[in-house]
Write an enzyme that holds these catalytic residues in place. Structure first.
Site, PDB file in Angstrom:
ATOM      1  N   LYS A 183      22.746  31.193  51.062  1.00 60.91           N
ATOM      2  CA  LYS A 183      23.827  30.808  50.245  1.00 60.91           C
ATOM      3  C   LYS A 183      24.352  30.046  51.036  1.00 60.91           C
ATOM      4  CE  LYS A 183      27.648  31.397  48.191  1.00 60.91           C
ATOM      5  NZ  LYS A 183      28.452  31.123  49.159  1.00 60.91           N
ATOM      6  N   SER A 241      33.321  38.692  56.395  1.00 56.17           N
ATOM      7  CA  SER A 241      34.502  39.621  56.195  1.00 56.17           C
ATOM      8  C   SER A 241      34.126  41.085  55.846  1.00 56.17           C
ATOM      9  CB  SER A 241      35.509  38.909  55.455  1.00 56.17           C
ATOM     10  OG  SER A 241      35.156  38.896  54.127  1.00 56.17           O
ATOM     11  N   GLU A 264      27.060  41.997  59.180  1.00 55.93           N
ATOM     12  CA  GLU A 264      28.115  42.015  60.255  1.00 55.93           C
ATOM     13  C   GLU A 264      29.703  41.442  60.044  1.00 55.93           C
ATOM     14  OE1 GLU A 264      26.930  42.932  63.166  1.00 55.93           O
ATOM     15  OE2 GLU A 264      25.034  43.275  62.814  1.00 55.93           O
ATOM     16  N   CYS A 301      34.753  36.481  65.956  1.00 56.70           N
ATOM     17  CA  CYS A 301      34.412  37.907  65.761  1.00 56.70           C
ATOM     18  C   CYS A 301      34.902  38.921  66.789  1.00 56.70           C
ATOM     19  CB  CYS A 301      33.016  38.325  65.026  1.00 56.70           C
ATOM     20  SG  CYS A 301      31.706  37.450  66.112  1.00 56.70           S
ATOM     21  N   GLU A 392      41.414  44.305  60.478  1.00 55.15           N
ATOM     22  CA  GLU A 392      41.351  42.834  61.096  1.00 55.15           C
ATOM     23  C   GLU A 392      42.449  41.856  60.708  1.00 55.15           C
ATOM     24  OE1 GLU A 392      38.006  40.454  60.309  1.00 55.15           O
ATOM     25  OE2 GLU A 392      37.629  39.751  62.415  1.00 55.15           O
TER      26      GLU A 392
HETATM   27  P1  NAP Z   1      33.451  35.802  54.125  1.00 56.32           P
HETATM   28  O1  NAP Z   1      34.619  35.330  53.397  1.00 56.32           O
HETATM   29  O2  NAP Z   1      33.210  37.165  53.922  1.00 56.32           O
HETATM   30  O3  NAP Z   1      32.591  34.940  53.696  1.00 56.32           O
HETATM   31  C1  NAP Z   1      30.993  34.906  54.007  1.00 56.32           C
HETATM   32  C2  NAP Z   1      30.111  34.408  52.889  1.00 56.32           C
HETATM   33  O4  NAP Z   1      30.221  35.720  52.126  1.00 56.32           O
HETATM   34  C3  NAP Z   1      30.499  33.429  52.122  1.00 56.32           C
HETATM   35  O5  NAP Z   1      29.258  32.853  51.609  1.00 56.32           O
HETATM   36  C4  NAP Z   1      31.367  34.002  51.005  1.00 56.32           C
HETATM   37  O6  NAP Z   1      31.105  33.147  49.788  1.00 56.32           O
HETATM   38  C5  NAP Z   1      30.516  35.313  50.828  1.00 56.32           C
HETATM   39  N1  NAP Z   1      31.390  35.964  49.904  1.00 56.32           N
HETATM   40  C6  NAP Z   1      32.356  36.503  50.395  1.00 56.32           C
HETATM   41  N2  NAP Z   1      33.109  37.527  49.732  1.00 56.32           N
HETATM   42  C7  NAP Z   1      32.091  37.657  48.722  1.00 56.32           C
HETATM   43  C8  NAP Z   1      31.788  38.612  47.458  1.00 56.32           C
HETATM   44  N3  NAP Z   1      32.879  39.283  47.211  1.00 56.32           N
HETATM   45  N4  NAP Z   1      30.681  38.342  46.681  1.00 56.32           N
HETATM   46  C9  NAP Z   1      29.833  37.646  47.162  1.00 56.32           C
HETATM   47  N5  NAP Z   1      30.028  36.768  48.077  1.00 56.32           N
HETATM   48  C10 NAP Z   1      31.116  36.715  48.967  1.00 56.32           C
HETATM   49  O7  NAP Z   1      33.858  35.671  55.790  1.00 56.32           O
HETATM   50  P2  NAP Z   1      34.046  34.112  56.435  1.00 56.32           P
HETATM   51  O8  NAP Z   1      35.765  33.777  56.210  1.00 56.32           O
HETATM   52  O9  NAP Z   1      33.412  33.123  56.097  1.00 56.32           O
HETATM   53  O10 NAP Z   1      34.149  34.548  58.157  1.00 56.32           O
HETATM   54  C11 NAP Z   1      35.227  35.122  58.719  1.00 56.32           C
HETATM   55  C12 NAP Z   1      35.007  36.582  58.941  1.00 56.32           C
HETATM   56  O11 NAP Z   1      33.582  36.957  59.613  1.00 56.32           O
HETATM   57  C13 NAP Z   1      35.832  37.387  59.862  1.00 56.32           C
HETATM   58  O12 NAP Z   1      36.178  38.467  59.341  1.00 56.32           O
HETATM   59  C14 NAP Z   1      35.185  37.513  61.093  1.00 56.32           C
HETATM   60  O13 NAP Z   1      35.344  38.680  62.011  1.00 56.32           O
HETATM   61  C15 NAP Z   1      33.554  37.631  60.610  1.00 56.32           C
HETATM   62  N6  NAP Z   1      32.800  37.312  61.326  1.00 56.32           N
HETATM   63  C16 NAP Z   1      31.803  38.340  62.023  1.00 56.32           C
HETATM   64  C17 NAP Z   1      30.847  37.965  62.787  1.00 56.32           C
HETATM   65  C18 NAP Z   1      29.931  39.165  63.518  1.00 56.32           C
HETATM   66  O14 NAP Z   1      28.856  38.885  64.268  1.00 56.32           O
HETATM   67  N7  NAP Z   1      30.085  40.275  63.130  1.00 56.32           N
HETATM   68  C19 NAP Z   1      30.610  36.745  63.137  1.00 56.32           C
HETATM   69  C20 NAP Z   1      31.342  35.751  62.761  1.00 56.32           C
HETATM   70  C21 NAP Z   1      32.241  36.191  61.755  1.00 56.32           C
HETATM   71  P3  NAP Z   1      32.041  31.728  49.760  1.00 56.32           P
HETATM   72  O15 NAP Z   1      31.146  30.782  50.614  1.00 56.32           O
HETATM   73  O16 NAP Z   1      31.883  31.331  48.325  1.00 56.32           O
HETATM   74  O17 NAP Z   1      33.337  32.004  50.238  1.00 56.32           O
END
Ligand code: NAP
Length: 525
Positions: A183, A241, A264, A301, A392
């Site tokens: 996706k 997130s 993650e 992250c 966070e």
């Molecule tokens: P995100 O907003 O959660 O987006 C990640 C993916 O999930 C995107 O494809 C997003 O869709 C989808 N998504 C988000 N909310 C959703 C929902 N309610 N229903 C369905 N799909 C959903 O995260 P991000 O902003 O890209 O990344 C930043 C976060 O990632 C930070 O919190 C960071 O700490 C974390 N992170 C963690 C790691 C790790 O290894 N643990 C590594 C890197 C980053 P859309 O594309 O439509 O927005």
């Protein structure tokens, strides 16, 4: 060419009417190309094709899959400057950072290729039959790790390459023998498209089945939820997130057939600073941690979001160094509007909480989508009573927790929720005196770092990038390094199977010469 179409195996599709565009966080302009959000029918077509591909791909040898992964790495390099330019336009990241992230992405693919070529990762285990055992004969049982089926991968915005379309989740799922549907992240759809074309070219060149890789676009969340809920999806890999990860985890729980969701998510990556170490080395530690908090505008992250120390002279000196170093960092744009909004909202809310003292913030550059490196201080008692301090703040922000004494520092550690990392800075004498503290921390994080910052995740066999909830939904696994392949396999035992029906890994004579455990003894002959 950025055509904006969904890739369903070897075909392109754009049957929907909903489109969206990418946004350049540096220029604050929309990029030209439109991307077609996938329809329900396209989700179905992709899943059916993926399922068909699975029945073929799962039987491919390690060497065939390794050739595919190597070809993906080559095709990504062949994208050349077009890729670097597109990532920069969609993320605002610097060229140097993008080139380094591309290198990491290539290395991840190569690591899995080597793993597959060597072959022992399947944990082949053979217990030979003992037909004359009393009172009952012992059967011949042979076990190894096999793929689980189609994997849906969600990428993160802050790593448009290494945690995205051909990132660790995709590489490990493909290496395990599963077709993948990505996706695409709405914040970097053009990057996704270029990488998807590279994967497709590699699949064609190396004779992979149609449907081994697909990618679907969406300006909202429907497609992602639809993919997770589809009955042919057998596992999910997510990086992003806490809110996003939990939304997908909960969607999976509504399915008739439960499947694992390896999410993650965010982490606070706490730093624990013991008094003697801080008093001796406050300058060095201040410099290291300033860079860890603010480099890349804190969009890692593993950025340290909390630092706890006993309120003595060393802490005051440390805060001074940390503040002056952070002030030297030039704010750059945050990766997208959502992250920018969330950073500024959470930062402001936290600074308004009772008992919080602002230590330093750089000049306000809000209008330019830039980060605003910020440090704040709160005493442990106030911290303990307010759950908001445990959320966070993604971006260049860190909260310092001032403890009265070692007892409070230990309580701080005991109260921590699951984290990707915990760092502890101490002298040799303090290590000796604080064994219990280290033991407490072992239950809190996937990786414990001694006298070092959490940022900089080494891609190697011993790395653990994961942790107890809420850092991830399954703290038993890592999402980085070759061991991440274990998320997308399951053990299968073959009892009294004829030799010709066994996978090569389990056949008599060990034709692949891999390491196996035969009747309790490891060997590769
Ligand atoms: P995100 O907003 O959660 O987006 C990640 C993916 O999930 C995107 O494809 C997003 O869709 C989808 N998504 C988000 N909310 C959703 C929902 N309610 N229903 C369905 N799909 C959903 O995260 P991000 O902003 O890209 O990344 C930043 C976060 O990632 C930070 O919190 C960071 O700490 C974390 N992170 C963690 C790691 C790790 O290894 N643990 C590594 C890197 C980053 P859309 O594309 O439509 O927005």
């Amino acid at each position: 060419m950025i055509h904006g179409k969904n890739r369903i195996g070897f075909s392109l599709s754009s049957e929907g009417s909903k489109t969206f565009k990418a946004f350049n966080p540096s220029t604050l302009q929309e990029l030209d190309e439109s991307f077609f959000s996938a329809t329900e029918n396209e989700i179905e077509l992709a899943m059916q094709k993926t399922w068909k591909a699975y029945s073929v791909y799962k039987h491919f040898s390690g060497k065939q899959k390794a050739a595919f992964l190597d070809a993906i790495a080559d095709e990504i390099m062949n994208l050349g400057d077009a890729l670097i330019e597109r990532v920069a336009a969609e993320s605002g990241l610097s060229e140097a950072r993008i080139i380094s992230e591309r290198g990491r992405t290539i290395w991840q693919l190569q690591i899995y290729s080597r793993l597959l070529q060597e072959g022992s990762w399947v944990e082949a285990t053979i217990d030979n039959a003992i037909p004359n055992r009393e009172p009952l004969p012992k059967p011949d049982i042979r076990k190894m790790l096999r793929p689980v089926g189609p994997v849906v991968v969600f990428s993160a915005s802050n790593f448009p390459l290494a945690y995205s379309t051909a990132g660790g989740d995709t590489a490990s799922a493909l290496a395990a023998g599963n077709p993948v549907i990505v996706k695409a992240h709405a914040s970097h759809p053009g990057t996704n498209l270029l990488i998807a074309e590279a994967i497709n070219a590699a699949a064609l060149k190396t004779g992979m089945p149609d449907g081994v890789f697909s990618t679907l676009y969406d300006g909202g969340f429907e497609v992602g939820i639809g993919l997770v809920k589809h009955p042919l999806t057998k596992s999910v890999g997510f990086t992003g997130s806490l809110a996003g990860g939990m939304a997908l985890y909960n969607a999976a729980r509504e399915r008739n057939e439960p499947i694992p969701v390896f999410a993650e998510m965010g982490s606070l990556n706490p730093i624990i600073l013991l008094p003697e170490k801080l008093k001796n080395d406050f300058t060095e530690i201040g410099k290291i941690l300033a860079s860890s908090v603010a480099t890349g505008m804190g969009q890692f992250c593993t950025k340290p979001g909390l630092m706890a120390a006993v309120g003595e002279e060393g802490l005051d000196n440390f805060i001074q160094v940390l503040s002056s170093q952070i002030q030297l960092i030039n704010p750059t744009p945050l990766i997208n509007k959502n992250i920018w909004e969330s950073f500024h909202q959470k930062r402001s809310k936290l600074l308004e909480e009772k008992g919080v003292k602002l230590i330093i913030e750089t000049t306000d550059t809000n209008e330019k989508l830039k980060g605003r490196p910020t440090l704040a201080l709160v005493d442990f008692e106030t911290y303990r009573k307010n759950p908001f301090f445990c959320e966070e703040v993604f971006g260049p922000f860190s909260l310092i927790i001032k403890c009265k004494d070692m007892k409070e520092l230990e309580s701080f550690s005991t109260l921590l929720k699951g984290q990707l990392t915990v760092s502890i800075f101490a002298t040799e004498k303090e290590w000796q005196e604080n064994v219990k503290l280290v033991q407490i921390l072992e239950d809190k994080a996937g990786r414990i770092i001694f006298n070092g910052p959490p940022t900089g995740v080494e891609v190697c066999s011993s790395i653990i990038h994961g942790g107890p909830f809420p850092a991830s939904t399954d703290g038993r696994f890592t999402s980085v390094g070759p061991e991440a392949i274990k998320r997308f396999v399951r053990p299968v035992a073959f009892q009294n199977a004829p030799q010709h029906l066994l996978p090569d890994e389990l056949k008599d004579g060990n034709p692949l010469k891999i390491w196996r455990k035969v009747d309790g003894v490891f060997g590769n002959s």
